[in-house]
Design a protein around this motif. Structure first.
Motif, PDB file in Angstrom:
ATOM      1  N   LYS A  68       0.854  -1.183   0.000  1.00  0.00           N
ATOM      2  CA  LYS A  68       0.000   0.000   0.000  1.00  0.00           C
ATOM      3  C   LYS A  68       0.890   1.233   0.000  1.00  0.00           C
ATOM      4  CE  LYS A  68      -3.505   2.243   2.824  1.00  0.00           C
ATOM      5  NZ  LYS A  68      -4.216   2.199   4.098  1.00  0.00           N
ATOM      6  N   ASP A  69       0.604   2.163  -0.889  1.00  0.00           N
ATOM      7  CA  ASP A  69       1.357   3.415  -0.982  1.00  0.00           C
ATOM      8  C   ASP A  69       2.859   3.171  -1.125  1.00  0.00           C
ATOM      9  OD1 ASP A  69      -1.063   4.810  -0.684  1.00  0.00           O
ATOM     10  OD2 ASP A  69      -0.858   4.835   1.495  1.00  0.00           O
ATOM     11  N   GLY A  70       3.234   2.127  -1.848  1.00  0.00           N
ATOM     12  CA  GLY A  70       4.637   1.828  -2.107  1.00  0.00           C
ATOM     13  C   GLY A  70       5.354   1.090  -0.994  1.00  0.00           C
ATOM     14  N   ASP A  71       4.672   0.807   0.104  1.00  0.00           N
ATOM     15  CA  ASP A  71       5.283   0.101   1.228  1.00  0.00           C
ATOM     16  C   ASP A  71       4.675  -1.289   1.366  1.00  0.00           C
ATOM     17  OD1 ASP A  71       6.929   2.232   2.062  1.00  0.00           O
ATOM     18  OD2 ASP A  71       5.282   3.116   3.217  1.00  0.00           O
ATOM     19  N   ALA A  72       5.523  -2.258   1.700  1.00  0.00           N
ATOM     20  CA  ALA A  72       5.060  -3.631   1.920  1.00  0.00           C
ATOM     21  C   ALA A  72       4.942  -3.897   3.413  1.00  0.00           C
ATOM     22  CB  ALA A  72       6.024  -4.624   1.286  1.00  0.00           C
ATOM     23  N   SER A  73       3.845  -4.551   3.784  1.00  0.00           N
ATOM     24  CA  SER A  73       3.627  -4.988   5.165  1.00  0.00           C
ATOM     25  C   SER A  73       3.353  -6.479   5.146  1.00  0.00           C
ATOM     26  CB  SER A  73       2.416  -4.275   5.775  1.00  0.00           C
ATOM     27  OG  SER A  73       2.641  -2.889   5.877  1.00  0.00           O
ATOM     28  N   PHE A  74       3.788  -7.153   6.200  1.00  0.00           N
ATOM     29  CA  PHE A  74       3.471  -8.569   6.353  1.00  0.00           C
ATOM     30  C   PHE A  74       2.324  -8.680   7.342  1.00  0.00           C
ATOM     31  CE2 PHE A  74       3.808 -12.603   8.627  1.00  0.00           C
ATOM     32  CZ  PHE A  74       3.725 -13.478   7.559  1.00  0.00           C
ATOM     33  N   TRP A  75       1.245  -9.338   6.911  1.00  0.00           N
ATOM     34  CA  TRP A  75       0.064  -9.544   7.750  1.00  0.00           C
ATOM     35  C   TRP A  75      -0.098 -11.032   8.025  1.00  0.00           C
ATOM     36  CZ3 TRP A  75      -4.118  -6.037   8.979  1.00  0.00           C
ATOM     37  CH2 TRP A  75      -3.878  -4.708   8.571  1.00  0.00           C
ATOM     38  N   ASN A  76      -0.392 -11.367   9.266  1.00  0.00           N
ATOM     39  CA  ASN A  76      -0.832 -12.713   9.610  1.00  0.00           C
ATOM     40  C   ASN A  76      -1.768 -12.570  10.801  1.00  0.00           C
ATOM     41  OD1 ASN A  76      -1.111 -15.448   9.350  1.00  0.00           O
ATOM     42  ND2 ASN A  76       0.597 -15.896  10.702  1.00  0.00           N
ATOM     43  N   VAL A  77      -3.015 -12.212  10.480  1.00  0.00           N
ATOM     44  CA  VAL A  77      -4.016 -11.957  11.514  1.00  0.00           C
ATOM     45  C   VAL A  77      -5.280 -12.753  11.240  1.00  0.00           C
ATOM     46  CG1 VAL A  77      -3.144  -9.644  12.008  1.00  0.00           C
ATOM     47  CG2 VAL A  77      -4.975  -9.926  10.363  1.00  0.00           C
ATOM     48  N   GLY A  78      -5.986 -13.026  12.300  1.00  0.00           N
ATOM     49  CA  GLY A  78      -7.247 -13.747  12.209  1.00  0.00           C
ATOM     50  C   GLY A  78      -7.399 -14.645  13.410  1.00  0.00           C
ATOM     51  N   GLY A  79      -8.591 -15.108  13.621  1.00  0.00           N
ATOM     52  CA  GLY A  79      -8.836 -15.994  14.745  1.00  0.00           C
ATOM     53  C   GLY A  79      -9.028 -15.230  16.032  1.00  0.00           C
ATOM     54  N   SER A  80      -8.660 -15.864  17.135  1.00  0.00           N
ATOM     55  CA  SER A  80      -8.974 -15.314  18.447  1.00  0.00           C
ATOM     56  C   SER A  80      -7.874 -14.441  19.046  1.00  0.00           C
ATOM     57  CB  SER A  80      -9.277 -16.456  19.415  1.00  0.00           C
ATOM     58  OG  SER A  80      -8.135 -17.290  19.534  1.00  0.00           O
ATOM     59  N   GLY A  81      -6.709 -14.381  18.442  1.00  0.00           N
ATOM     60  CA  GLY A  81      -5.612 -13.625  19.026  1.00  0.00           C
ATOM     61  C   GLY A  81      -5.766 -12.137  18.845  1.00  0.00           C
ATOM     62  N   SER A  82      -5.168 -11.373  19.741  1.00  0.00           N
ATOM     63  CA  SER A  82      -5.125  -9.934  19.597  1.00  0.00           C
ATOM     64  C   SER A  82      -3.992  -9.567  18.654  1.00  0.00           C
ATOM     65  CB  SER A  82      -4.932  -9.272  20.952  1.00  0.00           C
ATOM     66  OG  SER A  82      -6.089  -9.451  21.735  1.00  0.00           O
ATOM     67  N   VAL A  83      -4.036  -8.346  18.141  1.00  0.00           N
ATOM     68  CA  VAL A  83      -3.124  -7.940  17.073  1.00  0.00           C
ATOM     69  C   VAL A  83      -2.058  -6.973  17.595  1.00  0.00           C
ATOM     70  CG1 VAL A  83      -2.978  -6.802  14.818  1.00  0.00           C
ATOM     71  CG2 VAL A  83      -4.943  -8.255  15.360  1.00  0.00           C
ATOM     72  N   ILE A  84      -0.815  -7.260  17.204  1.00  0.00           N
ATOM     73  CA  ILE A  84       0.280  -6.323  17.458  1.00  0.00           C
ATOM     74  C   ILE A  84       0.823  -5.839  16.118  1.00  0.00           C
ATOM     75  CG2 ILE A  84       0.866  -7.384  19.675  1.00  0.00           C
ATOM     76  CD1 ILE A  84       3.414  -8.528  18.282  1.00  0.00           C
ATOM     77  N   VAL A  85       1.423  -4.653  16.149  1.00  0.00           N
ATOM     78  CA  VAL A  85       2.061  -4.071  14.975  1.00  0.00           C
ATOM     79  C   VAL A  85       3.515  -3.823  15.337  1.00  0.00           C
ATOM     80  CG1 VAL A  85       2.076  -2.164  13.345  1.00  0.00           C
ATOM     81  CG2 VAL A  85      -0.104  -2.978  14.286  1.00  0.00           C
ATOM     82  N   VAL A  86       4.423  -4.411  14.570  1.00  0.00           N
ATOM     83  CA  VAL A  86       5.854  -4.245  14.784  1.00  0.00           C
ATOM     84  C   VAL A  86       6.381  -3.358  13.655  1.00  0.00           C
ATOM     85  CG1 VAL A  86       8.074  -5.400  15.053  1.00  0.00           C
ATOM     86  CG2 VAL A  86       5.969  -6.552  15.808  1.00  0.00           C
ATOM     87  N   GLU A  87       6.919  -2.207  14.024  1.00  0.00           N
ATOM     88  CA  GLU A  87       7.463  -1.262  13.046  1.00  0.00           C
ATOM     89  C   GLU A  87       8.931  -1.596  12.786  1.00  0.00           C
ATOM     90  OE1 GLU A  87       5.668   1.006  11.468  1.00  0.00           O
ATOM     91  OE2 GLU A  87       3.843   0.742  12.665  1.00  0.00           O
ATOM     92  N   LEU A  88       9.311  -1.590  11.491  1.00  0.00           N
ATOM     93  CA  LEU A  88      10.661  -1.988  11.082  1.00  0.00           C
ATOM     94  C   LEU A  88      11.346  -0.895  10.270  1.00  0.00           C
ATOM     95  CD1 LEU A  88       9.753  -5.582   9.822  1.00  0.00           C
ATOM     96  CD2 LEU A  88      10.615  -4.943  12.092  1.00  0.00           C
TER      97      LEU A  88
END
Length: 116
Positions: A68-88
């Protein structure tokens, strides 16, 4: 769901079970110099993810690379877990968006080692 492992030299992310196949990643190791920090953000799943590839998008499940907007992100979300975002930095991905079992613990451990 993902496991977050902390070593002295790197952050290790390991997708569980079918997530390895759906995300096209068996895991990744990131040197601490490339990890800026982490936050918990369960609402991020409502954001536009961008263009998928390679990866999988199912109802309530996002796994793989999204650009998105020239930047790549890795997503692995779904199910019952809560979501964290790790900035690199200096990595192919600008951020990792991950479901984890204990988001508070993961964020605290990552931030204790990150090089902001």
């Amino acid at each position: 769901m993902n496991t977050v492992k902390i070593t002295d030299t790197e952050l290790v992310i390991e997708p569980h079970g079918l997530d390895k196949l759906l995300s096209f990643k068996s895991g990744m190791s990131l040197p601490w110099e490339h990890v800026r920090g982490a936050t918990q953000d369960d609402r991020i799943v409502e954001e536009s993810k961008g263009i998928r590839g390679p990866g999988t998008r199912l109802p309530g499940k996002y796994s793989g690379t999204f650009k998105k907007d020239g930047d790549a992100s890795f997503w692995n979300v779904g199910g019952s877990g809560s979501v964290i975002v790790v900035e690199l930095r200096d990595e192919p991905y600008v951020r990792l968006v991950l479901s984890v079992e204990d988001p508070t613990k993961a964020v605290d451990e990552i931030n204790a080692h990150a090089r902001a």
